[in-house]
Design a protein around this motif. Structure first.
Motif, PDB file in Angstrom:
ATOM      1  N   ASP A  14       0.863  -1.188   0.000  1.00  0.00           N
ATOM      2  CA  ASP A  14       0.000   0.000   0.000  1.00  0.00           C
ATOM      3  C   ASP A  14       0.896   1.234   0.000  1.00  0.00           C
ATOM      4  O   ASP A  14       2.112   1.127  -0.160  1.00  0.00           O
ATOM      5  CB  ASP A  14      -0.963  -0.010   1.191  1.00  0.00           C
ATOM      6  N   ASP A  15       0.290   2.396   0.203  1.00  0.00           N
ATOM      7  CA  ASP A  15       1.071   3.629   0.203  1.00  0.00           C
ATOM      8  C   ASP A  15       2.049   3.680   1.373  1.00  0.00           C
ATOM      9  O   ASP A  15       3.143   4.227   1.261  1.00  0.00           O
ATOM     10  CB  ASP A  15       0.134   4.836   0.266  1.00  0.00           C
ATOM     11  N   GLN A  16       1.648   3.119   2.511  1.00  0.00           N
ATOM     12  CA  GLN A  16       2.440   3.232   3.733  1.00  0.00           C
ATOM     13  C   GLN A  16       3.517   2.170   3.880  1.00  0.00           C
ATOM     14  O   GLN A  16       4.394   2.304   4.733  1.00  0.00           O
ATOM     15  CB  GLN A  16       1.514   3.175   4.954  1.00  0.00           C
ATOM     16  N   GLY A  17       3.433   1.104   3.131  1.00  0.00           N
ATOM     17  CA  GLY A  17       4.434   0.068   3.306  1.00  0.00           C
ATOM     18  C   GLY A  17       4.280  -1.084   2.339  1.00  0.00           C
ATOM     19  O   GLY A  17       3.213  -1.307   1.752  1.00  0.00           O
ATOM     20  N   PHE A  18       5.367  -1.807   2.170  1.00  0.00           N
ATOM     21  CA  PHE A  18       5.412  -3.046   1.389  1.00  0.00           C
ATOM     22  C   PHE A  18       6.115  -4.043   2.303  1.00  0.00           C
ATOM     23  O   PHE A  18       7.299  -3.880   2.613  1.00  0.00           O
ATOM     24  CB  PHE A  18       6.183  -2.827   0.092  1.00  0.00           C
ATOM     25  N   ARG A  19       5.414  -5.096   2.740  1.00  0.00           N
ATOM     26  CA  ARG A  19       5.829  -5.810   3.941  1.00  0.00           C
ATOM     27  C   ARG A  19       6.335  -7.239   3.742  1.00  0.00           C
ATOM     28  O   ARG A  19       6.440  -7.985   4.712  1.00  0.00           O
ATOM     29  CB  ARG A  19       4.665  -5.838   4.933  1.00  0.00           C
ATOM     30  N   ILE A  20       6.638  -7.635   2.529  1.00  0.00           N
ATOM     31  CA  ILE A  20       7.223  -8.960   2.321  1.00  0.00           C
ATOM     32  C   ILE A  20       8.496  -8.797   1.494  1.00  0.00           C
ATOM     33  O   ILE A  20       8.527  -8.065   0.495  1.00  0.00           O
ATOM     34  CB  ILE A  20       6.241  -9.922   1.637  1.00  0.00           C
ATOM     35  N   GLU A  21       9.523  -9.475   1.906  1.00  0.00           N
ATOM     36  CA  GLU A  21      10.812  -9.466   1.217  1.00  0.00           C
ATOM     37  C   GLU A  21      10.643  -9.674  -0.284  1.00  0.00           C
ATOM     38  O   GLU A  21       9.836 -10.510  -0.726  1.00  0.00           O
ATOM     39  CB  GLU A  21      11.673 -10.590   1.811  1.00  0.00           C
ATOM     40  N   SER A  22      11.409  -8.910  -1.070  1.00  0.00           N
ATOM     41  CA  SER A  22      11.369  -9.038  -2.530  1.00  0.00           C
ATOM     42  C   SER A  22      12.776  -9.179  -3.080  1.00  0.00           C
ATOM     43  O   SER A  22      13.707  -8.501  -2.638  1.00  0.00           O
ATOM     44  CB  SER A  22      10.707  -7.799  -3.158  1.00  0.00           C
ATOM     45  N   THR A  23      12.916 -10.062  -4.062  1.00  0.00           N
ATOM     46  CA  THR A  23      14.196 -10.202  -4.761  1.00  0.00           C
ATOM     47  C   THR A  23      14.193  -9.432  -6.077  1.00  0.00           C
ATOM     48  O   THR A  23      15.246  -8.954  -6.517  1.00  0.00           O
ATOM     49  CB  THR A  23      14.499 -11.682  -5.037  1.00  0.00           C
ATOM     50  N   THR A  24      13.033  -9.279  -6.705  1.00  0.00           N
ATOM     51  CA  THR A  24      12.982  -8.556  -7.981  1.00  0.00           C
ATOM     52  C   THR A  24      13.022  -7.047  -7.773  1.00  0.00           C
ATOM     53  O   THR A  24      13.594  -6.318  -8.597  1.00  0.00           O
ATOM     54  CB  THR A  24      11.722  -8.925  -8.780  1.00  0.00           C
ATOM     55  N   HIS A  25      12.429  -6.572  -6.689  1.00  0.00           N
ATOM     56  CA  HIS A  25      12.406  -5.130  -6.418  1.00  0.00           C
ATOM     57  C   HIS A  25      12.631  -4.869  -4.929  1.00  0.00           C
ATOM     58  O   HIS A  25      11.729  -4.412  -4.216  1.00  0.00           O
ATOM     59  CB  HIS A  25      11.077  -4.519  -6.885  1.00  0.00           C
TER      60      HIS A  25
END
Length: 545
Positions: A238-249
């Motif tokens: 969402d606007d306030q956060g992205f809460r799962i680990e990402s390898t692509t971004h």
């Protein structure tokens, strides 16, 4: 989803194993012969096995004995949450865990359910053994109904047999048994025939605005499983956060987040409880965290003012980034469902989108013809993301305000409608979606939205209101849609939104949703008017967990 902006008019523990055999010595008149007598639940007395023969091959335990020497009143219907749909009463002592009692499975596929339930009830797990007195047996019926959630629970001859066409049904039968015998209770004699009214029974958690620990989420999974829910939604971007680990971004990920290892552990626990996790990456709005890591994707209006959380859907790079994230997390989450969001795109929340966002209007005309609008371009975006997820064999859903009336481009008819509000400008009544043949999931914000901090006249929903006045057909406000649409309403989801994230702790959220989750469980399992009062339901919830 900026849910707080919408106005709402209204407001394991292990079960103690108790010994079943309460042996007592009795001296007969005349004083010559002493006979040991076994007392069973309900006060029944039985002579010991040595006092008479057992039928050959009966499967009885060494301490078992012939049938009871006294009669019993007809059993009472079990008291569980959700209540069982049907119970055939019978005469007998019922069943409760006893020292030496075992859990056996007819099929090795049920080993996980068997070990879990044995541990909860204090039984010995014996695998594929022949059942005997005091045992619980789990079995698949082989009826070929792989998607069935129905089960039969039989208490007879001092044994329990839970049988179902599919593993999920067997699991739900074990949940019923667990509640029946909690705190020393007895599973009543007779046969339970049970199944849910609705196939989708969910709890959604906004982990984007507020970080929830993995352990807290795991506790909710256990709670949901015991209440026979089968979906957990995770809104993690969402606007306030992205809460799962990402390898692509990795640039989009918030400092506080779940690692993929933590997510896999949650998924494994959910699978063991027959719960599917439904992920949501909301787009093309609510992408503020993605935009923070990729500022070139930001949508701006004709005056150059940025549209909060919105990507420019005329820019191919925006689609590329979102699709890369969808592909990445499709590999992590392996369930059947995916939520695409599609709500509250800022370009469509102004009085004249074409004048305010001429670049989007031009892209729409170029792609879909001279009469196309910004709404058509947004619908095309939704359809393109749905196509990506269909490539991963997912069934997709989107919020109802992401579907638009008329236009050149129509939303893919296979996209399910997550109906949450009728308060948006131009919002359509639920019947419009249903009459068009669409399948709908009920997220009614009047009853099923728990918005932290109660912003903008949202109030915390109560279990009593759900229990007494909501049904799956109450999709918008307080009015039910006609009964002819019932089959198109797939179920309901209770949603926690964290608009004011710090207003409640994890413990406060868990306490606040406790009774609403139990009430919703009851109404999704059986939408009919409950047979017990709210006060009685509260008392029952305190007893069975």
């Amino acid at each position: 989803m900026n849910r707080g902006r919408r106005r709402a008019p209204r407001r394991k523990t292990a079960i103690t194993s108790k010994g079943l055999l309460l042996g007592a010595g009795v001296v007969l008149a005349g004083g010559a012969v002493a006979v040991a007598v076994t007392v069973w639940p309900g006060g029944d007395t039985r002579t010991p096995s040595g006092a008479g023969p057992s039928p050959e091959g009966s499967g009885t335990s060494p301490s078992a004995s012939p049938s009871p020497s006294r009669s019993y009143p007809l059993s009472q219907e079990p008291r569980t949450i959700p209540a069982v749909r049907r119970h055939e009463a019978a005469r007998g002592p019922g069943w409760k865990p006893a020292e030496g009692a075992r859990l056996v499975v007819r099929d090795e596929a049920l080993a996980d359910e068997g070990r879990l339930t044995a541990g909860e009830l204090g039984l010995d797990y014996a695998g594929q053994a022949r059942p005997r007195d005091g045992d619980v047996e789990l079995a698949l019926t082989g009826a070929g109904e792989s998607g069935s959630e129905a089960y039969t629970l039989t208490v007879k001859d001092r044994r329990v047999r839970i049988a179902a066409p599919a593993e999920a049904g067997v699991f739900y039968g074990t949940r019923t048994l667990k509640q029946e015998v909690r705190d020393g209770g007895t599973a009543p004699e007779g046969v339970v025939r049970d199944e849910p009214a609705k196939p989708q029974r969910g709890f959604m958690l906004d982990i984007a605005r507020k970080h929830f620990t993995a352990g807290w989420i795991e506790d909710r999974v256990r709670e949901l499983g015991d209440l026979k829910y089968n979906q957990l939604g995770l809104h993690f971007s969402d606007d306030q956060g992205f809460r799962i680990e990402s390898t692509t971004h990795p640039e989009v990920v918030s400092d506080q987040h779940l690692t993929k290892a933590q997510v896999r552990k949650i998924l494994a626990l959910a699978k063991s409880r027959h719960i599917e996790v439904v992920p949501e990456i909301d787009s093309p709005g609510h992408l503020g965290a993605v935009i923070a890591g990729n500022p070139g994707l930001q949508l701006v209006d004709a005056q150059g003012v940025a549209a909060r959380g919105a990507v420019d859907i005329s820019d191919p790079e925006a689609a590329e980034v979102v699709d890369e994230l969808l592909d990445e997390y499709a590999d992590l989450f392996d369930g059947a469902y995916w939520h695409l969001g599609a709500d509250e795109y800022r370009a469509l929340m102004v009085s004249n989108p074409e004048a305010s966002y001429p670049r989007l209007a031009a892209a729409a005309r170029e792609k879909y013809g001279p009469g196309a609008t910004v709404a058509d371009l947004a619908t095309g975006w939704l359809n393109d993301r749905a196509k990506v997820m269909r490539g991963h064999d997912r069934t997709v859903r989107a919020w109802n305000d992401g579907f638009f009336r008329g236009g050149t481009v129509q939303a893919d008819p296979a996209i399910q409608v997550a109906y949450w509000t009728g308060k948006e400008i131009g919002a359509r009544q639920p019947a419009e979606y249903l009459s068009a043949g669409r399948q709908v999931i009920n997220y009614n914000d009047e009853y099923l939205y728990y918005v932290l901090g109660e912003p903008n006249q949202f109030v915390y929903p109560t279990g009593q209101r759900i229990y007494e006045s909501w049904t799956p057909r109450v999709l918008r406000g307080t009015t039910a849609v006609p009964a002819r649409y019932d089959d198109q309403i797939l179920g309901g989801v209770f949603a926690v939104w964290c608009d004011l994230a710090n207003r409640q702790t994890e413990a406060q959220v868990a306490a606040g949703v406790r009774m609403p989750l139990r009430a919703l469980s009851q109404k999704l399992w059986d939408p009919a008017k409950p047979g017990t009062s709210w006060a009685e339901f509260q008392e029952l919830a305190g007893r069975v967990g």
